[in-house]
Design an enzyme around this catalytic site. Sequence first.
Site, PDB file in Angstrom:
ATOM      1  N   GLU A 117      -4.993  -3.634  -2.446  1.00 54.28           N
ATOM      2  CA  GLU A 117      -6.436  -3.352  -2.396  1.00 54.28           C
ATOM      3  C   GLU A 117      -6.732  -2.092  -1.579  1.00 54.28           C
ATOM      4  OE1 GLU A 117      -4.686  -5.757  -1.137  1.00 54.28           O
ATOM      5  OE2 GLU A 117      -5.737  -6.951   0.382  1.00 54.28           O
ATOM      6  N   GLU A 148       8.868  -3.894  13.211  1.00 50.40           N
ATOM      7  CA  GLU A 148       8.548  -2.843  12.244  1.00 50.40           C
ATOM      8  C   GLU A 148       7.267  -2.154  12.724  1.00 50.40           C
ATOM      9  OE1 GLU A 148       7.361  -3.996   8.204  1.00 50.40           O
ATOM     10  OE2 GLU A 148       8.352  -2.170   7.496  1.00 50.40           O
ATOM     11  N   SER A 201       4.924  -6.972   3.405  1.00 48.53           N
ATOM     12  CA  SER A 201       5.465  -7.237   4.742  1.00 48.53           C
ATOM     13  C   SER A 201       6.238  -8.562   4.742  1.00 48.53           C
ATOM     14  CB  SER A 201       4.313  -7.304   5.742  1.00 48.53           C
ATOM     15  OG  SER A 201       3.421  -8.323   5.332  1.00 48.53           O
ATOM     16  N   CYS A 244       9.396   1.865   3.335  1.00 49.00           N
ATOM     17  CA  CYS A 244      10.251   0.732   3.717  1.00 49.00           C
ATOM     18  C   CYS A 244      11.654   1.223   4.018  1.00 49.00           C
ATOM     19  CB  CYS A 244      10.261  -0.333   2.642  1.00 49.00           C
ATOM     20  SG  CYS A 244      10.971   0.259   1.133  1.00 49.00           S
ATOM     21  N   PHE A 301       0.812  -1.224   0.000  1.00 49.65           N
ATOM     22  CA  PHE A 301       0.000   0.000   0.000  1.00 49.65           C
ATOM     23  C   PHE A 301       0.845   1.275   0.000  1.00 49.65           C
ATOM     24  CE2 PHE A 301       0.796   0.046   4.595  1.00 49.65           C
ATOM     25  CZ  PHE A 301       0.904   1.410   4.823  1.00 49.65           C
ATOM     26  N   LYS A 344      -1.210  -6.846  -9.698  1.00 45.67           N
ATOM     27  CA  LYS A 344      -2.243  -6.778  -8.656  1.00 45.67           C
ATOM     28  C   LYS A 344      -1.827  -5.693  -7.670  1.00 45.67           C
ATOM     29  CE  LYS A 344      -2.911  -8.201  -4.635  1.00 45.67           C
ATOM     30  NZ  LYS A 344      -3.573  -7.056  -3.970  1.00 45.67           N
TER      31      LYS A 344
HETATM   32  P1  NAD Z   1       1.167  -6.629   2.972  1.00 45.10           P
HETATM   33  O1  NAD Z   1       2.175  -7.712   3.088  1.00 45.10           O
HETATM   34  O2  NAD Z   1       0.049  -6.612   3.923  1.00 45.10           O
HETATM   35  O3  NAD Z   1       0.494  -6.641   1.509  1.00 45.10           O
HETATM   36  C1  NAD Z   1       1.272  -6.610   0.343  1.00 45.10           C
HETATM   37  C2  NAD Z   1       0.503  -7.295  -0.777  1.00 45.10           C
HETATM   38  O4  NAD Z   1       0.310  -8.672  -0.438  1.00 45.10           O
HETATM   39  C3  NAD Z   1      -0.878  -6.699  -1.036  1.00 45.10           C
HETATM   40  O5  NAD Z   1      -1.064  -6.599  -2.430  1.00 45.10           O
HETATM   41  C4  NAD Z   1      -1.828  -7.715  -0.401  1.00 45.10           C
HETATM   42  O6  NAD Z   1      -3.044  -7.833  -1.109  1.00 45.10           O
HETATM   43  C5  NAD Z   1      -1.062  -9.027  -0.490  1.00 45.10           C
HETATM   44  N1  NAD Z   1      -1.314  -9.912   0.644  1.00 45.10           N
HETATM   45  C6  NAD Z   1      -1.598  -9.557   1.933  1.00 45.10           C
HETATM   46  N2  NAD Z   1      -1.731 -10.657   2.700  1.00 45.10           N
HETATM   47  C7  NAD Z   1      -1.512 -11.717   1.890  1.00 45.10           C
HETATM   48  C8  NAD Z   1      -1.511 -13.120   2.096  1.00 45.10           C
HETATM   49  N3  NAD Z   1      -1.758 -13.657   3.294  1.00 45.10           N
HETATM   50  N4  NAD Z   1      -1.257 -13.942   1.040  1.00 45.10           N
HETATM   51  C9  NAD Z   1      -1.003 -13.429  -0.178  1.00 45.10           C
HETATM   52  N5  NAD Z   1      -0.999 -12.099  -0.438  1.00 45.10           N
HETATM   53  C10 NAD Z   1      -1.245 -11.251   0.582  1.00 45.10           C
HETATM   54  O7  NAD Z   1       1.989  -5.256   3.007  1.00 45.10           O
HETATM   55  P2  NAD Z   1       1.420  -3.765   3.086  1.00 45.10           P
HETATM   56  O8  NAD Z   1       0.929  -3.516   4.458  1.00 45.10           O
HETATM   57  O9  NAD Z   1       0.544  -3.495   1.938  1.00 45.10           O
HETATM   58  O10 NAD Z   1       2.764  -2.923   2.847  1.00 45.10           O
HETATM   59  C11 NAD Z   1       3.629  -2.523   3.881  1.00 45.10           C
HETATM   60  C12 NAD Z   1       4.801  -3.468   4.007  1.00 45.10           C
HETATM   61  O11 NAD Z   1       5.536  -3.502   2.790  1.00 45.10           O
HETATM   62  C13 NAD Z   1       5.790  -3.022   5.069  1.00 45.10           C
HETATM   63  O12 NAD Z   1       6.207  -4.143   5.785  1.00 45.10           O
HETATM   64  C14 NAD Z   1       6.933  -2.424   4.275  1.00 45.10           C
HETATM   65  O13 NAD Z   1       8.187  -2.446   4.918  1.00 45.10           O
HETATM   66  C15 NAD Z   1       6.926  -3.312   3.072  1.00 45.10           C
HETATM   67  N6  NAD Z   1       7.597  -2.707   1.936  1.00 45.10           N
HETATM   68  C16 NAD Z   1       8.824  -3.179   1.604  1.00 45.10           C
HETATM   69  C17 NAD Z   1       9.520  -2.614   0.554  1.00 45.10           C
HETATM   70  C18 NAD Z   1      10.894  -3.127   0.203  1.00 45.10           C
HETATM   71  O14 NAD Z   1      11.453  -2.705  -0.799  1.00 45.10           O
HETATM   72  N7  NAD Z   1      11.464  -4.013   0.988  1.00 45.10           N
HETATM   73  C19 NAD Z   1       8.951  -1.575  -0.184  1.00 45.10           C
HETATM   74  C20 NAD Z   1       7.685  -1.107   0.175  1.00 45.10           C
HETATM   75  C21 NAD Z   1       7.011  -1.705   1.249  1.00 45.10           C
END
Ligand code: NAD
Length: 507
Positions: free
Chosen positions: A190, A396, A240, A295, A163, A187
Amino acid sequence: MKVSEVEVLTRGSVQTLTNFVDGQWVPSNASETLAVRNPATGEIVARVPMSTPEEVDLAVRAAHRAYRTWQHVPPLERARYLFTLRDLLVAHVDDLARLVTIEHGKTLADSRGSVQRAIENVEVATGIPSLMMGYGLTNGAGRDIDEEAVRRPLGVFAGIAPFNFPMMVPFWFLPYAIATGNTFILKPSEQVPMSQAFVFGLIEQLEMPPGVVSLINGGPDVVNALIDHPLVRGISFVGSTPVAKAVYARSAAHGKRVQAAGGAKNVMVVMPDALIDKVIPNVINAAFGSAGQRCLAGSVLMPVGPAHEPVRDALLENMKHIRMGNGLNPDVTMGPVISPAAKARILQAIEQGVADGATLLAGGSEARIDDHPNGNFVEPTLLDDVTPEMSLAGQEIFGPVLSIMPVETLDDAIRYIDSNTFGNAASIFTQSGAAAREFQTRLDVGNIGINIGVAAPMAYFPFGGARESFFGTLHGQGRDAFDFFTDRQVVIRRWFEESREHAGKHW
Ligand code: NAD
């Protein structure tokens, strides 16, 4: 979403977003839709369908059909589509930045920066005719036997985005995947699907062959259907750590290429010789920019020895200038966090930190913004006396919370950073080249900042990450992206002397 619809959307008319599959806008027949809310106001600005595995299957099949011909389109022609996309994105920077602020909450300046980085990734990918070249060696495999390695695309790839960077993260992958001759399905998160809907309105104008790029909205079911689909060759994931780990394992179990970037806990070390007036704006931006939801956000500040007091005092003084509010207001310097759930989680982390013995110096509560009673605002928060055992030090938080953990030596700081499970980014502020070099070379961390708070790699460099912050080998952006989306095929070639006879000695 058609480009012309953005005005309607930003005036508050709520529509259910559609998917873009096989070159067409297709409404999802999902039974479930989620509300997309402006985190500054709490208003519903769109609804997003939780598309079904059957819809994923249709999108993948269309992408696979498109791949059969797209892979043979000359690289220069593929690049020309990207030149046009770049121009369309540049023409719509303001529309896109506005949408990012509405769906995510970050300031317009931050949003514009993220759109700019997306554009830069398109610009880098237009270099594909040079960057996709292989290499060869005449007589490389023996006398009169030549050998070469060519790069070739693999098929259908899928990208799954978090997000916190609705515009930028998809562009770590999308332009490279299609430039190299693959087809790509995105994708978006959401929670923030609107700016990509707008982008696909621009992509539609490119009149690319149908199926080369597709957009499918949804949540975990869509992610799993993409990973499990036999026609999907590779997965690019950012999110994450627990989800990145699961996506990595599931993709690997299906024998797929996968790059999965995870969460972070980034540390900023301030040496006693650092120039405090240069350090403070960097630290404030790293910790509180985008409300700490980057991040690369600086989450722990480690002043070394006598740096502690001056850094702490200057921070407290400068934090007074942070202006919270709706990111659309140009005077605002910090927006809301993404959701009420995120707000509750962040406040709970602060409460736990105080219970563990940290000293709360500033903030610590939800913030009330006059015109926005339903926004998810958290005060910029500064805690001191944090120790490595506290959850504040290891977890985090992903919110506007900075924990000061004083240490005696650089050695102590390095030891703590390396004991942390995350390895996304670390920064050092110092005037000493020797200290900076020690810091850089000893740490197992993907992105290092030296007198830089947010060391965000440019589009032509890979976006690093190590340990629990990245699973895989090749990162997003730059040369890593070209490698991830191509395979090397080795050709060993010889021609027999007899062929001269067959050719009738015409040469
Ligand atoms: P998230 O893991 O909740 O969601 C990321 C994506 O995964 C979304 O598109 C979501 O629909 C999907 N998703 C969520 N749960 C899932 C599951 N159980 N199975 C399959 N798909 C699933 O992350 P978020 O809250 O949207 O984003 C924030 C996180 O992203 C933070 O931890 C941040 O550090 C990380 N991030 C990392 C980087 C990097 O380069 N390392 C860059 C940006 C964000």
